[in-house]
Design an enzyme around this catalytic site. Structure first.
Site, PDB file in Angstrom:
ATOM      1  N   CYS A  40       0.719  -1.390   0.346  1.00  0.00           N
ATOM      2  CA  CYS A  40      -0.353   0.082  -0.071  1.00  0.00           C
ATOM      3  C   CYS A  40       1.037   1.269   0.466  1.00  0.00           C
ATOM      4  O   CYS A  40       1.429   1.953   0.920  1.00  0.00           O
ATOM      5  CB  CYS A  40      -0.437   0.307   1.232  1.00  0.00           C
ATOM      6  N   CYS A  66      -0.702   4.009   2.514  1.00  0.00           N
ATOM      7  CA  CYS A  66      -0.039   3.682   3.891  1.00  0.00           C
ATOM      8  C   CYS A  66       1.317   4.182   4.081  1.00  0.00           C
ATOM      9  O   CYS A  66       1.920   5.190   5.022  1.00  0.00           O
ATOM     10  CB  CYS A  66      -0.113   2.132   4.346  1.00  0.00           C
ATOM     11  N   ASP A  67       2.234   3.720   3.386  1.00  0.00           N
ATOM     12  CA  ASP A  67       4.017   3.399   3.726  1.00  0.00           C
ATOM     13  C   ASP A  67       4.486   4.282   3.142  1.00  0.00           C
ATOM     14  O   ASP A  67       5.890   4.392   3.601  1.00  0.00           O
ATOM     15  CB  ASP A  67       3.528   1.617   3.984  1.00  0.00           C
TER      16      ASP A  67
END
Lengths: 315, 315
Positions: free
Chosen positions: A134, A137-138
């Site tokens: 992701c 997200c990251d």
């Protein structure tokens, strides 16, 4: 007869449980075989769930949810659901893995989706510690650093473009030399100066130390290899939509799904079957973020309450 | 040229700011004249934002948001926005209250909506301490108790039905003896045993003590009055959608809105104007919950990032 059956115990399912029970539905069961919390509990760090700050893991983030969401009477059944079917009366049967069958007036399906693994050495070992599925997200954790993206489809290219805004360089590792992604997306990827295509190559091994990933070795079709010194590897080789509970005995789906098996919903998380709602990563256009899944769960719950009330249940 | 202009600083605007900047957009401004936080900061208690527990006020809930959401470069301009207009080139001009004009590639409108007040004595004094405009938010705090609902439209009746599941009794105070709500909703209200209609009556005064509301006096058309000993009064006499920034000089709206002035969006918070997104309570079908507005903000932000990238900006 349950007022509402919630299938899945991630952020969407938990929030749906909180809102249905706090909204006055009496018999609500959340089916989740494992520990509630969902996919995010595998993340080593999360900093974009609004209102919860500090250096916390996905597990930390989800820690208070089960107690908060079960405070109003939500029952957690630690059992798998095999299938949801609809009776002629318009209610639902929940076929449980232990052979029992529960009946429900409304159902909210929150079973999510599961990113596929590419299957290279070190992938499982470093998952959540340098290997991610992701970018939203990251990606930020690799700001100004070099990363590798594995894949050649639409998602891989879009995520590579997203990462190129944050990271100093993105190596796009693809096993072929042509791309399945939309031509426009391929064009944008090609004209982005800090994306380097590494074609006809597959990931061979990710390696690192106690701190996480330090590099990725890729192997070309001709047998040669190359070492990429990256602390982050993003794998986008497909996604399994967890829609098995909606699959009927004849192979059809209980409600409308798109070509990828994602459940078609409207803005209120209604499927095309009255009383059946979907929330979180298994629905169409899901942003796959905790806060979005939780919002979906609340939305679906409010609809389920109104539906149960209309049907004359839940008093 | 801004990559993204965010109008409004409630949960939707703040989350959109977090996600756009963390996602790599360089020049993002959130316009909010007052303190960020939004309508929820007027609530005396919130217990349904997943992951944040304890006896907290809306103000407590929102306390950590501005710092978290501005950590990645979001700029907060403490100025009102008068209007957003679109240029021929497809970018947007942000007409500020101080006379300046900013230009932006993309815009996320998060200006919310404002419940109307009915205008009776004690209404402002006890707002948030026994007077509420949201059954989903505050109904549970009156579990097993009697409450009054003011209004006769669809929202008032739907909220009364919602409250009837939680509260021992709901007095429905309506100034006429006929209802504007959908016939089916009226029928459901009438057949709900613990809803008592108090018709041809308007609220005269809400009174109470340091702990909050203890009663409501209503006045009938014939001049008589009645005291309702309720600790909670829910007011549903309409809602102002804060869409003024979308109103153009000729009175039309910049994008499609419905009959109530709510902005029409799809599941990804796209309006019918490319590059223009809406998130939170001003959009159609908004559940008006903090977690939903925040989810909207994240969704719109991810779309804005992709849009800015497509347009070749934001590198």
């Amino acid at each position: 007869m349950l007022d509402c059956a919630i299938i899945g115990g991630g952020p969407a399912g938990l929030t749906a449980g909180l809102y249905t029970t706090r909204g006055g539905l009496k018999n609500v069961v959340m089916y989740e075989k494992g520990m509630p919390g969902g996919q995010i509990t595998q993340s080593s760090e999360i900093e974009n769930y609004p209102g919860v700050t500090g250096e916390i893991t996905g597990m930390d983030l989800m820690m208070p949810w089960p107690e908060q969401c079960q405070k109003f009477g939500l029952v957690h059944e630690m059992v798998e659901v095999e299938r949801v079917v609809r009776s002629e009366a318009g209610t639902f049967s929940i076929l449980r893995g232990d052979g029992k069958v529960d009946e429900a007036v409304s159902v909210i399906v929150c079973t999510g989706s599961t990113p596929k693994r590419a299957g290279f050495k070190g992938e499982d070992e470093f998952f959540g510690r340098g290997i991610s599925t992701c970018a939203t997200c990251d990606g930020f954790f690799y700001k100004g650093k070099e990363v590798a993206v594995i894949g050649g489809g639409d998602t891989a290219l879009e995520e590579a473009l997203y990462l190129a805004k944050i990271c100093s360089k993105v190596y796009l590792v693809h096993r072929r030399d042509a791309f399945r992604a939309a031509p426009n997306t391929v064009e944008r990827m090609r004209s982005t100066p800090n994306i380097e295509q590494v074609l006809n190559a597959v990931p061979d091994e990710v390696y690192g130390d106690a701190m996480g990933v330090t590099g990725l070795r890729v192997k070309f079709k001709d047998g040669t290899t190359r070492e990429l010194d990256v602390p982050g590897v993003f794998v986008f080789v497909g996604n399994d939509v967890n829609n098995a509970v909606l699959k009927q005995e004849d192979g059809s789906f209980l409600c409308k799904v798109n070509d990828w098996g994602q459940v078609v919903v409207d803005l209120s998380m209604r499927t095309d079957v009255p009383g059946l709602f979907a929330a979180g990563d298994l629905r169409i256009e899901a942003p796959k973020q905790v806060v979005c899944a939780a919002g979906d769960g609340a939305t679906a719950a409010l609809q389920a309450i109104a539906y149960v009330d209309e049907k004359g249940h839940g008093q």
